[in-house]
Enzyme design. Structure first.
Site, PDB file in Angstrom:
ATOM      1  CB  SER A 144      -0.963  -0.041   1.189  1.00  0.00           C
ATOM      2  OG  SER A 144      -1.973   0.940   1.060  1.00  0.00           O
ATOM      3  CD  GLU A 248      -2.390  -2.578  -3.994  1.00  0.00           C
ATOM      4  OE1 GLU A 248      -3.600  -2.717  -3.737  1.00  0.00           O
ATOM      5  OE2 GLU A 248      -1.665  -1.747  -3.432  1.00  0.00           O
ATOM      6  CG  HIS A 318      -5.393  -2.718  -0.061  1.00  0.00           C
ATOM      7  ND1 HIS A 318      -4.605  -2.319  -1.121  1.00  0.00           N
ATOM      8  CD2 HIS A 318      -5.076  -1.882   0.968  1.00  0.00           C
ATOM      9  CE1 HIS A 318      -3.858  -1.293  -0.751  1.00  0.00           C
ATOM     10  NE2 HIS A 318      -4.115  -1.010   0.504  1.00  0.00           N
TER      11      HIS A 318
END
Length: 348
Positions: A144, A248, A318
């Site tokens: 992230s 992502e 995630h």
């Protein structure tokens, strides 16, 4: 071979470089040097836990993170400032940077786990002591917002870091096995999506979709789409030439995802890559109004015309069960099968 050994092997070659500044000279050497790698972990090693981005919500996150590492037989050292808060951040930039530097400098610490992502890691990039980290290469794991550190450390010093679960993630048996395979056994694994039809006659969950067929080899680079697009034009993105890019995302509407892919295209990054993998776009629902492009259309517009092996739907992002990917090593990607095969060990 680590950076120190490589520089020594250059001998007087470096002395023959033009008379330029230290940072320019190091940059020249880094273009030639092999990538840096941390060491394999073993039971009894100490893992440092830090919060280089957003603040933690509660003490339990620290407790469970320590329990996870103790499960693998590690000792745990807490960063001095992991409980701090500065707005939404886990302390001031000075405090978060101090914990990062301290963990790399500490000879008793063999690896570093980020407790969570969130936001704020990019604020540190211009102040990181990259020479300090290059002298003390070790495991760094997160994803992230930690993508900012992952990209910068590879761009600046060629350090292989790891895109995977943070301390606050759900540590399932799947994740535990990937952790052991990578950090303790240092295996050359092949990642493919789990096959689980359940009671159905075909698989509905975690399917892959081939965008362009083919098999390709290259260095694996990537992470969160927002972070990578946000670093465009900065010195903290590596050279993507001949790489396999994985991305992502979470909590972004399709129009924002489209804008970020457009940024990668306009920055010339998409033209450089040899292969492409898209993971999960978690909670990326269209906003209300006149409608929206969907993810398939976005990938068709930006990736399909490249004609390079590419697929989407990889269990990256995630989600509870995610691949643990070493960033910067050579891999082979099969877009028809949806596999990522490591061709190079990530640790020494």
């Amino acid at each position: 071979m680590n950076k120190r050994s490589f520089l020594k092997s250059l001998g007087l070659g470096v002395m023959g470089l033009p008379l330029i500044g230290k940072s320019d000279a190091l940059a020249t050497v880094n273009l030639l040097a092999p990538i840096l790698k941390g060491s394999v972990l073993k039971a009894g090693d100490t893992i440092g836990i830090i919060t280089p981005a957003s603040a933690l919500g509660n003490e339990e996150t620290i407790t469970t993170t320590k329990e996870v590492l103790q499960y693998f037989g590690f000792k745990v050292k807490e960063g001095k400032y992991i409980r701090e808060r500065y707005g939404n951040l886990a302390g001031t930039d000075d405090q978060r940077l101090a914990d990062l530097h301290d963990m790399f400098a500490d000879k008793s610490v063999q690896g570093i786990l980020c407790i969570r992502g969130g936001s704020g890691a990019s604020r540190l990039l211009g102040r990181i002591d990259y020479d300090l980290i290059a002298r003390n290469p070790k495991v760094l794991l997160g994803y992230s917002d930690i993508t900012a550190l992952i990209m910068a450390l590879y761009a600046k010093i060629g350090l292989v870091t790891f895109h995977g679960p943070v301390g606050a993630s759900t540590w399932s048996n799947f994740v535990a096995k990937t952790f052991t395979d990578q950090f303790i056994d240092n295996k050359l694994v092949t990642f493919s999506n789990p096959v689980n039809k359940g009671e159905s006659i075909v698989q509905y969950k975690d399917r892959i979709s081939t965008i362009n067929p083919g098999i390709v080899e290259g260095k694996l680079l990537g992470g969160n789409l927002t972070l990578i697009s946000g670093l465009c034009g900065s010195p903290y993105l590596p050279d993507f030439k001949d790489s396999i890019l994985f991305l992502e995302e979470i909590n972004e509407s399709p129009e924002k995802v489209d804008r970020m892919f457009c940024q990668l295209m306009n920055a010339g990054i998409l033209k450089q890559i040899k292969g492409f993998v898209f993971g999960k776009c978690t909670d990326c629902s269209p906003s209300a109004g006149y409608g929206s492009l969907n993810l398939d259309q976005i990938l068709r517009d930006y990736i399909k015309p490249l004609g390079i092996p590419s697929y989407s739907g990889a269990v990256i992002g995630h989600i509870d069960n995610q691949f643990l990917l070493p960033v910067g090593v050579k891999v082979r990607m099969d877009a028809d099968k949806g596999t990522i095969e490591f061709l190079e060990k990530a640790l020494v």
